[in-house]
Motif scaffolding. Structure first.
Motif, PDB file in Angstrom:
ATOM      1  N   LYS A 123       0.835  -1.201   0.000  1.00  0.00           N
ATOM      2  CA  LYS A 123       0.000   0.000   0.000  1.00  0.00           C
ATOM      3  C   LYS A 123       0.869   1.250   0.000  1.00  0.00           C
ATOM      4  O   LYS A 123       1.859   1.329   0.730  1.00  0.00           O
ATOM      5  N   LEU A 124       0.488   2.246  -0.813  1.00  0.00           N
ATOM      6  CA  LEU A 124       1.263   3.469  -0.919  1.00  0.00           C
ATOM      7  C   LEU A 124       0.801   4.494   0.112  1.00  0.00           C
ATOM      8  O   LEU A 124      -0.376   4.591   0.430  1.00  0.00           O
ATOM      9  N   LYS A 125       1.761   5.275   0.614  1.00  0.00           N
ATOM     10  CA  LYS A 125       1.471   6.320   1.592  1.00  0.00           C
ATOM     11  C   LYS A 125       0.783   7.507   0.909  1.00  0.00           C
ATOM     12  O   LYS A 125       0.920   7.742  -0.291  1.00  0.00           O
ATOM     13  N   SER A 126       0.094   8.293   1.721  1.00  0.00           N
ATOM     14  CA  SER A 126      -0.746   9.364   1.176  1.00  0.00           C
ATOM     15  C   SER A 126       0.043  10.556   0.636  1.00  0.00           C
ATOM     16  O   SER A 126      -0.513  11.394  -0.075  1.00  0.00           O
ATOM     17  N   GLY A 127       1.350  10.657   0.945  1.00  0.00           N
ATOM     18  CA  GLY A 127       2.146  11.773   0.453  1.00  0.00           C
ATOM     19  C   GLY A 127       2.121  11.894  -1.054  1.00  0.00           C
ATOM     20  O   GLY A 127       2.127  13.013  -1.598  1.00  0.00           O
ATOM     21  N   LEU A 128       2.070  10.767  -1.747  1.00  0.00           N
ATOM     22  CA  LEU A 128       2.028  10.794  -3.207  1.00  0.00           C
ATOM     23  C   LEU A 128       0.761  11.500  -3.696  1.00  0.00           C
ATOM     24  O   LEU A 128       0.809  12.287  -4.651  1.00  0.00           O
ATOM     25  N   PHE A 129      -0.349  11.235  -3.036  1.00  0.00           N
ATOM     26  CA  PHE A 129      -1.607  11.891  -3.394  1.00  0.00           C
ATOM     27  C   PHE A 129      -1.512  13.398  -3.171  1.00  0.00           C
ATOM     28  O   PHE A 129      -1.956  14.189  -4.020  1.00  0.00           O
ATOM     29  N   HIS A 130      -0.956  13.817  -2.038  1.00  0.00           N
ATOM     30  CA  HIS A 130      -0.876  15.246  -1.733  1.00  0.00           C
ATOM     31  C   HIS A 130      -0.012  15.979  -2.756  1.00  0.00           C
ATOM     32  O   HIS A 130      -0.344  17.101  -3.168  1.00  0.00           O
ATOM     33  N   LEU A 131       1.065  15.356  -3.193  1.00  0.00           N
ATOM     34  CA  LEU A 131       1.911  15.989  -4.205  1.00  0.00           C
ATOM     35  C   LEU A 131       1.178  16.072  -5.543  1.00  0.00           C
ATOM     36  O   LEU A 131       1.245  17.096  -6.230  1.00  0.00           O
ATOM     37  N   ALA A 132       0.478  15.002  -5.909  1.00  0.00           N
ATOM     38  CA  ALA A 132      -0.275  15.017  -7.172  1.00  0.00           C
ATOM     39  C   ALA A 132      -1.385  16.057  -7.138  1.00  0.00           C
ATOM     40  O   ALA A 132      -1.673  16.705  -8.151  1.00  0.00           O
ATOM     41  N   ARG A 133      -1.992  16.234  -5.989  1.00  0.00           N
ATOM     42  CA  ARG A 133      -3.063  17.231  -5.846  1.00  0.00           C
ATOM     43  C   ARG A 133      -2.506  18.657  -5.947  1.00  0.00           C
ATOM     44  O   ARG A 133      -3.111  19.524  -6.587  1.00  0.00           O
ATOM     45  N   ILE A 172       0.930   9.444 -15.051  1.00  0.00           N
ATOM     46  CA  ILE A 172      -0.440   9.607 -14.588  1.00  0.00           C
ATOM     47  C   ILE A 172      -0.575  10.964 -13.896  1.00  0.00           C
ATOM     48  O   ILE A 172       0.418  11.567 -13.484  1.00  0.00           O
ATOM     49  N   ARG A 173      -1.790  11.436 -13.794  1.00  0.00           N
ATOM     50  CA  ARG A 173      -2.102  12.643 -13.039  1.00  0.00           C
ATOM     51  C   ARG A 173      -3.376  12.392 -12.231  1.00  0.00           C
ATOM     52  O   ARG A 173      -4.162  11.496 -12.560  1.00  0.00           O
ATOM     53  N   LEU A 174      -3.567  13.182 -11.205  1.00  0.00           N
ATOM     54  CA  LEU A 174      -4.790  13.096 -10.419  1.00  0.00           C
ATOM     55  C   LEU A 174      -5.967  13.559 -11.270  1.00  0.00           C
ATOM     56  O   LEU A 174      -5.927  14.622 -11.888  1.00  0.00           O
ATOM     57  N   LYS A 175      -7.018  12.759 -11.314  1.00  0.00           N
ATOM     58  CA  LYS A 175      -8.211  13.118 -12.071  1.00  0.00           C
ATOM     59  C   LYS A 175      -9.065  14.103 -11.279  1.00  0.00           C
ATOM     60  O   LYS A 175      -9.031  14.105 -10.033  1.00  0.00           O
ATOM     61  N   PRO A 176      -9.825  14.956 -11.944  1.00  0.00           N
ATOM     62  CA  PRO A 176     -10.707  15.892 -11.226  1.00  0.00           C
ATOM     63  C   PRO A 176     -11.645  15.141 -10.287  1.00  0.00           C
ATOM     64  O   PRO A 176     -12.342  14.209 -10.691  1.00  0.00           O
ATOM     65  N   GLY A 177     -11.610  15.528  -9.019  1.00  0.00           N
ATOM     66  CA  GLY A 177     -12.500  14.918  -8.037  1.00  0.00           C
ATOM     67  C   GLY A 177     -12.089  13.531  -7.582  1.00  0.00           C
ATOM     68  O   GLY A 177     -12.824  12.898  -6.804  1.00  0.00           O
ATOM     69  N   GLU A 178     -10.935  13.031  -8.031  1.00  0.00           N
ATOM     70  CA  GLU A 178     -10.525  11.669  -7.664  1.00  0.00           C
ATOM     71  C   GLU A 178     -10.165  11.587  -6.185  1.00  0.00           C
ATOM     72  O   GLU A 178      -9.398  12.402  -5.659  1.00  0.00           O
ATOM     73  N   ALA A 179     -10.709  10.599  -5.501  1.00  0.00           N
ATOM     74  CA  ALA A 179     -10.451  10.417  -4.076  1.00  0.00           C
ATOM     75  C   ALA A 179      -9.031   9.925  -3.842  1.00  0.00           C
ATOM     76  O   ALA A 179      -8.415   9.311  -4.713  1.00  0.00           O
ATOM     77  N   ASP A 181      -7.751   7.458  -1.955  1.00  0.00           N
ATOM     78  CA  ASP A 181      -7.499   6.020  -2.054  1.00  0.00           C
ATOM     79  C   ASP A 181      -7.602   5.536  -3.493  1.00  0.00           C
ATOM     80  O   ASP A 181      -6.862   4.627  -3.893  1.00  0.00           O
ATOM     81  N   ASP A 182      -8.499   6.118  -4.261  1.00  0.00           N
ATOM     82  CA  ASP A 182      -8.631   5.723  -5.663  1.00  0.00           C
ATOM     83  C   ASP A 182      -7.343   6.066  -6.429  1.00  0.00           C
ATOM     84  O   ASP A 182      -6.859   5.263  -7.240  1.00  0.00           O
ATOM     85  N   PHE A 183      -6.821   7.253  -6.173  1.00  0.00           N
ATOM     86  CA  PHE A 183      -5.579   7.633  -6.853  1.00  0.00           C
ATOM     87  C   PHE A 183      -4.420   6.733  -6.434  1.00  0.00           C
ATOM     88  O   PHE A 183      -3.640   6.267  -7.270  1.00  0.00           O
ATOM     89  N   LEU A 184      -4.303   6.475  -5.130  1.00  0.00           N
ATOM     90  CA  LEU A 184      -3.192   5.655  -4.643  1.00  0.00           C
ATOM     91  C   LEU A 184      -3.283   4.228  -5.172  1.00  0.00           C
ATOM     92  O   LEU A 184      -2.266   3.609  -5.513  1.00  0.00           O
ATOM     93  N   ASN A 185      -4.496   3.694  -5.268  1.00  0.00           N
ATOM     94  CA  ASN A 185      -4.665   2.352  -5.832  1.00  0.00           C
ATOM     95  C   ASN A 185      -4.303   2.336  -7.315  1.00  0.00           C
ATOM     96  O   ASN A 185      -3.685   1.385  -7.806  1.00  0.00           O
TER      97      ASN A 185
END
Length: 202
Positions: A123-133, A172-179, A181-185
Motif C-alpha cells: 500500500k502506498l502512503k498518502s504523500g504521493l496523493f498530496h503531491l499530485a493534488r 499519470i495525473r490526479l483526475k478531477p475529483g478523484e479520491a 485512495d482511488d488515486f493511490l490504488n
C-alpha cells in the motif's frame, strides 16, 4: 568521476537495464515513484536516467541511512543529489519535496515508505496523493524495480549478481475529483502493471 564509478560498478554487479514502457526520457518535470526493496534502488534509478535528466532529478532518501556517516552523506549529497528526509522528525516530510518541485525540478520517491521483500509494491502512503493534488502540471511516472530486493536484500554487504531492470511506465495525473485512495490504488497498479511488461513490447 565518482558518479561514473558508482554507476558503472552498480551496473556491473546487478545490471540495471532501463525499459521505457509508456513513456520516454524527457526534461519535463516529473515525479518518478517506485517500489522499494533495496538501498541500491536509488542508485539504479539515477543511473538509468540520461545525464541531462539526472542533473535536475532528486531522489528522496532516508537520513537515518544516507546521512549516517561521511561516506553515505557524500554519495547522497554530492553524487546522487538526494533530498534527505528525517522520518522521525516532527517536521512535515513533504516540505523539502515541495521545495524541489517549486524550483521546477523532479523527484524520485518510494511511496511505500520503507523497503519490503515483496515482489509487488505494498500500500502506498498518502504523500504521493498530496503531491499530485498540489502539483497538477507535474507528470507522475510509475517505476518498477525488478529483482533489487533479491540482489541486495536487507543485511547484505555485497550485492548478488542477479540481473535487475528498471521499467518506466506511462505518466499519470490526479483526475478531477478523484479520491485519495482511488488515486493511490491506481498509482500502485501502475507499478504492478510494469512487473509484467515484456521488453519487446516496450
Amino acid at each position: 568521476m565518482i558518479q561514473s564509478i558508482l554507476f558503472g560498478l552498480s551496473r556491473f554487479l546487478v545490471g540495471g537495464r532501463a525499459i521505457w514502457a509508456g513513456s520516454q526520457p524527457h526534461l519535463r518535470q516529473r515525479v518518478y515513484f517506485a517500489n522499494h526493496g533495496s538501498h541500491l534502488d536509488t542508485i539504479l534509478i539515477c543511473a538509468a536516467l540520461p545525464p541531462d535528466l539526472r542533473a535536475t532529478t532528486h531522489p528522496v532518501a532516508a537520513a537515518d541511512y544516507w546521512g549516517k556517516n561521511a561516506l553515505t552523506r557524500y554519495i547522497s549529497g554530492q553524487v546522487l543529489n538526494a533530498v534527505l528526509i528525517d522520518r522521525k522528525a516532527s517536521r512535515n516530510p513533504l516540505e523539502p519535496l515541495r521545495g524541489i518541485l517549486d524550483d521546477g525540478e523532479s523527484l524520485i520517491i518510494f511511496p511505500e515508505g520503507t523497503r519490503t521483500t515483496e515482489t509487488l509494491p505494498q500500500k502506498l502512503k498518502s504523500g504521493l496523493f498530496h503531491l499530485a493534488r498540489d502539483y497538477p502540471d507535474v507528470e507522475f511516472v510509475p517505476t518498477y524495480l525488478e529483482n533489487l530486493s533479491r540482489a541486495y536484500p536487507k543485511g547484505a554487504v555485497i550485492p548478488a549478481p542477479i540481473s535487475c531492470t528498471i521499467s518506466f511506465g506511462a505518466p499519470i495525473r490526479l483526475k478531477p475529483g478523484e479520491a485519495r485512495d482511488d488515486f493511490l490504488n491506481r498509482a500502485r497498479q501502475g507499478i504492478i502493471d510494469l512487473a509484467y511488461v515484456d521488453e519487446e513490447d516496450a
